[in-house]
Motif scaffolding. Sequence first.
Motif, PDB file in Angstrom:
ATOM      1  N   VAL A 100      51.595  -4.342  -9.720  1.00  0.00           N
ATOM      2  CA  VAL A 100      51.747  -4.828 -11.089  1.00  0.00           C
ATOM      3  C   VAL A 100      51.371  -3.699 -12.030  1.00  0.00           C
ATOM      4  O   VAL A 100      50.286  -3.130 -11.925  1.00  0.00           O
ATOM      5  N   ILE A 153      51.163 -14.354 -10.777  1.00  0.00           N
ATOM      6  CA  ILE A 153      51.534 -12.929 -10.812  1.00  0.00           C
ATOM      7  C   ILE A 153      50.829 -12.189  -9.676  1.00  0.00           C
ATOM      8  O   ILE A 153      51.438 -11.366  -8.985  1.00  0.00           O
ATOM      9  N   ARG A 191      52.998 -10.170  -6.522  1.00  0.00           N
ATOM     10  CA  ARG A 191      53.076  -8.723  -6.403  1.00  0.00           C
ATOM     11  C   ARG A 191      53.234  -8.275  -4.960  1.00  0.00           C
ATOM     12  O   ARG A 191      53.568  -7.133  -4.696  1.00  0.00           O
ATOM     13  N   ILE A 203      56.246  -5.546 -10.404  1.00  0.00           N
ATOM     14  CA  ILE A 203      56.146  -6.337 -11.630  1.00  0.00           C
ATOM     15  C   ILE A 203      55.701  -5.441 -12.777  1.00  0.00           C
ATOM     16  O   ILE A 203      54.747  -4.665 -12.632  1.00  0.00           O
ATOM     17  N   ILE A 244      54.437  -5.893 -16.606  1.00  0.00           N
ATOM     18  CA  ILE A 244      54.048  -6.943 -17.538  1.00  0.00           C
ATOM     19  C   ILE A 244      53.574  -6.315 -18.847  1.00  0.00           C
ATOM     20  O   ILE A 244      52.784  -5.386 -18.862  1.00  0.00           O
TER      21      ILE A 244
END
Lengths: 321, 312, 284
Positions: free
Chosen positions: C65, C223, C227, C232, C234
């Motif tokens: 992430v 989230i 991952r 991801i 964000i």
Amino acid sequence: MIAVAARNAADIAERGTPCSLRMRAWFEGSIKALLWSLTCFTVVTTAAIISVLAYETYGFFTIQNHPEVSVWSFFVGTEWSPLLGAQPMFGVLPLVAGTLLVTTIAGIVALPIGLMTAVYLSEYAPARRRTVLKAVLEILAGVPTVVYGFFALTFITPYLLQPLSNSFGAYNAMSAGIAVGIMILPIVCSLCEDALRAVPQSLRDGAYALGSTKFDVSAKVVVPAGLSGVIAAFLLALTRAIGETMIVALAAGGLAQLTANPTAQVQTMTAYMVQIFLGDAPAAGIEYKSSYAVAFTLFLITFFLTWIGALVLRRYREEYE
Amino acid sequence: MMSGRAIATSRRLLKNRLFLYGCLAGTSIAILVLCVLMISIAIEGWSSVSWHFLDSFASRKPAQAGIKAPLMGSVWVCVICALVAIPMGIGTAIYLEEFAKHSRIKRLIQLNISNLSGVPSIVYGILALAAFVRFFGISSSDDHWSIGDSESFFYLHFPFGPSVLAGGLTLALVILPIMIIASQEAFRSVPQSLRQGALALGSTQWQVIWRVSLPAALPTIMTGAILAMSRAIGEAAPLLVIGGFLLVFHTPTNLMSDFTVLPLQIFNWAGRPQGEFHKLAAAAILVQLVVLLVFNSAAIILRHKLQKPLQS
Amino acid sequence: MSQPSALVPSMDPLTTTTPPPQRAEETRPASVAPPSAISMRGFNSWYGTNQVLHALDLEIAPRQVCGFIGPSGCGKSTLLRWINRMNDTIPGARAEGTLSLHGIDLLDKTLDVVDLRRRVGMVFQKPNPFPKSIFDNVAFGPRLHRVYSRTDLEELVEQSLRASALWNEVKDRLDSSALGLSGGQQQRLCIARAVAIGPEMLLMDEPCSALDPRSTASIEELIRELRASYTIVIVTHNMQQASRVSDATAFFYEGRLIESGPTDILFTNPKNRQTEDYVSGRFG
């Protein structure tokens, strides 16, 4: 905007309030009352239309010495020949059928094209082209209907229809239907476009982010989301088609017959009214009064359709506001 | 699997393309129709447009016929219509948007207005015939009473009969709902912050309307009014119901004059079998379309001006 | 703010955010993809004549992430919208420089954006479910891209809803309107909708900004679970959120990339004064 607000507000503050509280309340109150009475005028108009039509229609059905006139035979009768022969017939169905035939043709012409154009305007067209197209549509919307009638009579029938098939007469339902379709096209288009533009951009973004093409976005997200608005637009446009007078009076003919044949001439409800009010019939005669019964039928049909259209429209407005 | 997806993707792109072409075709039809309409009418009518045509009365001989009476009739009727319908429309819109509280009654009135906008214009003709031309039969046409003498400008008699005044009022009935709806939208688009700004400085509700809302909404209202008037100019059906005058040999001199209007004259000529009269109809249509284009351009220019301050 | 030198972007062209060791075993060994999922060099972007992104150099590693932080208007959402070319829908948006996804040039005019967006899912700031049923929302993407039989589709919808932790709440009312769900549920539905087309990457543009704290917690939880399977990115306003969910963080200010690196380092030991001020809440 804020600056304007500030300026206007400052203006007001400068002038102050010249009169006493009582004077002011009286002034405000009387203006409000005046505007209220204007608003009531719209209700009075509706009431007046209904009363006049109902009164005259009642007169038609209770006319003396005419056994052929009854409410039942009026609504289910399949023959309309008020001016011909010794035995006039008052069955409204041929007029209704004529109206329906013309409206159906108009719908087939205008609804798909109008929706496609609306999709193009709201989803594809760049801003400049959109402005130009909207102007063109506005001009089309402003063209007097008698002009479309003339166009149907002198162009559509002789140059488009008769070369296709010689079964088309000088007057036919097809040419009138096409012309009415052209007339309602701008209405369909601008109302549909309003409905499509009201669909929030976030839905389009969501669909694009899933890998949709423009077609996917338009056909699977935007149109379904704006569907009630589109349906309302269709209904309102068809109402206009049903009530259209000058085009059918010029191009559809004057023979009331129960037919679905687009090459035949038909008489619509409105065209019959034109025929009567143009003075073919003596006032106060039964033919003259029959036009009120026809008008009442027409009024009820259109009032019902617009009412449904307005309800659908309000529902879709509530969805997004 | 990749190739399968590639095929599926290319098929979707093809569909996308076809859809765009479909939309473009739909759009071009609208433009094409407008062009064909204009060109076919221009070809047919161009030769008949002349000063003589504008300045003569109707005639049984096509070569001598003109549109002076319907042209002046249209002007009279439309001026009366505008004077009645525009203030009434704005007033009603003000009441509905600025005064009326959200209630069942307001919703019903609103529904009623949208219904009225869908009523066929010929039905308004029937109402006008009963209300303005005959005064609901309260006094018969033989013993009507009058104000002023028939030579003066403000001559009035009751009932109105098929006069210019009745014609103007009839058209006002037809466009009033359109006018109300357009004005309402204009008032709705005035930001609430403007009103609150003025209210916070101690203005009364009417002062807010008169000095803030109305000036802010006016350009949009005028655009709507022009479009409504372009509808009124083109209306023939309701006037045909109230009057039925197709041949008039003088221009209106006062509110009680007989009249005809351009669309009625066009209808009259278009309905005749002889080709010469069709030429006259086309010529009259050309005149009508020029008037219409002037109106539409005015609306477009007004809207353009209106958009400018928002861009800067 | 007062030091102009601090606005100069990180000069090191390879501020590569290497995956932290504890996540390494979750990365598929068979992957032959280049080490970075997204890489950009000298990336500039404009809206009309207004330059919103200046000379960005950044690498985003796969299967972790990455958080974009910075004050509003700093261009982080714009950058996100370039990764799946959503900026194509905005007239006047253009970009220069290099931006690639697994070596594919994302600024290529001939790139099939439809296919790109299938590979890069996106979740928006405000939940935007289509006015259709829950099932149809999730099935929308799969129906676009491939034809599934009804049972396959049902399975896929279930998997996607499970993946977005929504299944248990909606399994009995798949045919009811998605607009009847709460805000948090709607946002998880949007995630399920994005996951259903099997993307490699998920872009999230402030996915929790319109949600209450409890829904936010459930999305953050989600989230962290996602991952394992997706890269991801964000965008967030919320520094606590960035520190909670992201492995790597990039800090943007006025269209420039100020600093990037592993989240724990960026938050505890930032190299740049401006970053320090921002993450400690002194401005922004």
